[in-house]
Design a protein around this motif. Sequence first.
Motif, PDB file in Angstrom:
ATOM      1  N   LEU A  41      -2.158 -17.923  28.925  1.00  0.00           N
ATOM      2  CA  LEU A  41      -1.600 -19.270  28.841  1.00  0.00           C
ATOM      3  C   LEU A  41      -1.557 -19.934  30.223  1.00  0.00           C
ATOM      4  O   LEU A  41      -1.741 -21.150  30.346  1.00  0.00           O
ATOM      5  CB  LEU A  41      -0.198 -19.224  28.235  1.00  0.00           C
ATOM      6  N   ALA A  42      -1.322 -19.141  31.258  1.00  0.00           N
ATOM      7  CA  ALA A  42      -1.252 -19.694  32.616  1.00  0.00           C
ATOM      8  C   ALA A  42      -2.613 -20.197  33.089  1.00  0.00           C
ATOM      9  O   ALA A  42      -2.683 -21.084  33.945  1.00  0.00           O
ATOM     10  CB  ALA A  42      -0.718 -18.641  33.580  1.00  0.00           C
ATOM     11  N   SER A  43      -3.674 -19.647  32.529  1.00  0.00           N
ATOM     12  CA  SER A  43      -5.024 -20.042  32.944  1.00  0.00           C
ATOM     13  C   SER A  43      -5.620 -21.114  32.035  1.00  0.00           C
ATOM     14  O   SER A  43      -6.826 -21.373  32.090  1.00  0.00           O
ATOM     15  CB  SER A  43      -5.948 -18.813  32.941  1.00  0.00           C
ATOM     16  N   ALA A 243      -9.810 -24.608  25.579  1.00  0.00           N
ATOM     17  CA  ALA A 243      -8.888 -24.597  26.713  1.00  0.00           C
ATOM     18  C   ALA A 243      -8.568 -23.178  27.162  1.00  0.00           C
ATOM     19  O   ALA A 243      -8.237 -22.948  28.332  1.00  0.00           O
ATOM     20  CB  ALA A 243      -7.598 -25.326  26.347  1.00  0.00           C
ATOM     21  N   LEU A 244      -8.701 -22.226  26.240  1.00  0.00           N
ATOM     22  CA  LEU A 244      -8.421 -20.824  26.557  1.00  0.00           C
ATOM     23  C   LEU A 244      -9.706 -20.016  26.763  1.00  0.00           C
ATOM     24  O   LEU A 244      -9.657 -18.782  26.845  1.00  0.00           O
ATOM     25  CB  LEU A 244      -7.587 -20.197  25.433  1.00  0.00           C
ATOM     26  N   THR A 281      -3.791 -13.496  14.891  1.00  0.00           N
ATOM     27  CA  THR A 281      -4.366 -12.215  15.310  1.00  0.00           C
ATOM     28  C   THR A 281      -5.183 -11.593  14.189  1.00  0.00           C
ATOM     29  O   THR A 281      -6.303 -11.112  14.401  1.00  0.00           O
ATOM     30  CB  THR A 281      -3.242 -11.250  15.738  1.00  0.00           C
ATOM     31  N   PHE A 282      -4.639 -11.655  12.984  1.00  0.00           N
ATOM     32  CA  PHE A 282      -5.295 -11.071  11.823  1.00  0.00           C
ATOM     33  C   PHE A 282      -6.643 -11.723  11.539  1.00  0.00           C
ATOM     34  O   PHE A 282      -7.619 -11.049  11.174  1.00  0.00           O
ATOM     35  CB  PHE A 282      -4.360 -11.212  10.615  1.00  0.00           C
ATOM     36  N   SER A 296      -2.114 -16.375  22.110  1.00  0.00           N
ATOM     37  CA  SER A 296      -1.997 -17.545  22.984  1.00  0.00           C
ATOM     38  C   SER A 296      -2.431 -18.817  22.260  1.00  0.00           C
ATOM     39  O   SER A 296      -1.827 -19.888  22.446  1.00  0.00           O
ATOM     40  CB  SER A 296      -2.848 -17.352  24.243  1.00  0.00           C
ATOM     41  N   MET A 297      -3.473 -18.734  21.433  1.00  0.00           N
ATOM     42  CA  MET A 297      -3.904 -19.884  20.644  1.00  0.00           C
ATOM     43  C   MET A 297      -2.786 -20.356  19.721  1.00  0.00           C
ATOM     44  O   MET A 297      -2.527 -21.564  19.583  1.00  0.00           O
ATOM     45  CB  MET A 297      -5.140 -19.527  19.821  1.00  0.00           C
TER      46      MET A 297
END
Length: 333
Positions: A41-43, A243-244, A281-282, A296-297
């Motif tokens: 998330l920081a990146s 973005a990630l 995640t799943f 994070s998404m």
Amino acid sequence: MGKFVRANRKKLLGLSQIALSILLLVWLFGHVSLQEVVQTLASIHWGWYALAFLLFQINVVIRAYRWYVLLRALNDEPKFGYLVYLYYIGFFANNFIPSGFGGDLVKVVSLRQSHGRGAEALSSVLMERVTGLVGSSLIALVALLWNLAAHALTLDLPWFLWALIVVTALGIPVAFFIARWSNPIGLINRLYPKATGLPFYAKFENLVNTIHRYPVRALISSLLISLPFTLNLILVQVTIAWALGIHLPFRIFALFVPIIAIINLLPITFNGLGLREGIYTFLFVPVGVPAATAVSMSLAFYFLRFSAGLLGGLMYAFRSILSFARPPEAHEV
């Protein structure tokens, strides 16, 4: 006494949802590194995330317009801007009320107070939700066929994932059309003749009759509005992924986003926290997304919803200040 019991039940339900969210998050971060999630998330690329934020606000306007179309079909004439405002207030309520329906309750109550038509307010919010889900499901059906043609999905996937896909793409539209063009009141009376004596029966009958008042043209319009809404929601998820640093085919998002939206409606955790991260995640880990990035998404999308709630709070405060500062004679006009 009855009000006291209902209030306690609501408190217990809210506490249980918060507790379940905490348990699910603890379990999830026992399998996914919290440090990796924080680092991911920081990146984040703030340019793409800003675009996701703007697209999310566009979707709020689209949803408000879909609601506006349904209300106009009942000969009601709320102002479109007021409905946009109520949507932001609904997001604000969702930030603090357990489940994803707290905002809907606020919208129903606010609309009833301003227009004095409880059944119309409730049915419009309900049908706005339902037609949105049906529209999303139709896009999921197209995405399912697209992914099958591209051999992106195989029968080796877990059975429960296939169950989610089938229910989303086929079950919801079929259930909607059956419910809309059937006679549930008559069916209930045949199965349980004493139903008319139940305390909620009259309100339920009024709600069903109100739903059946919607002309087919209005329902079709609402469904058509749901298509750009869902496509834009998919773009929100795509830009969050960009973005990630995640780049997946659009068809994957087109299939997964409606599933996430439906599961996020289940009122079993606090605003979907824990449950939503688990489903991300799943769904995304099997297609190559690292678990920490999938979580994070989910959190990045939740922050968009939370920020919309903050905007709603600011709108409410600004509106209250204007109302307070308005001269007394302005209230009487």
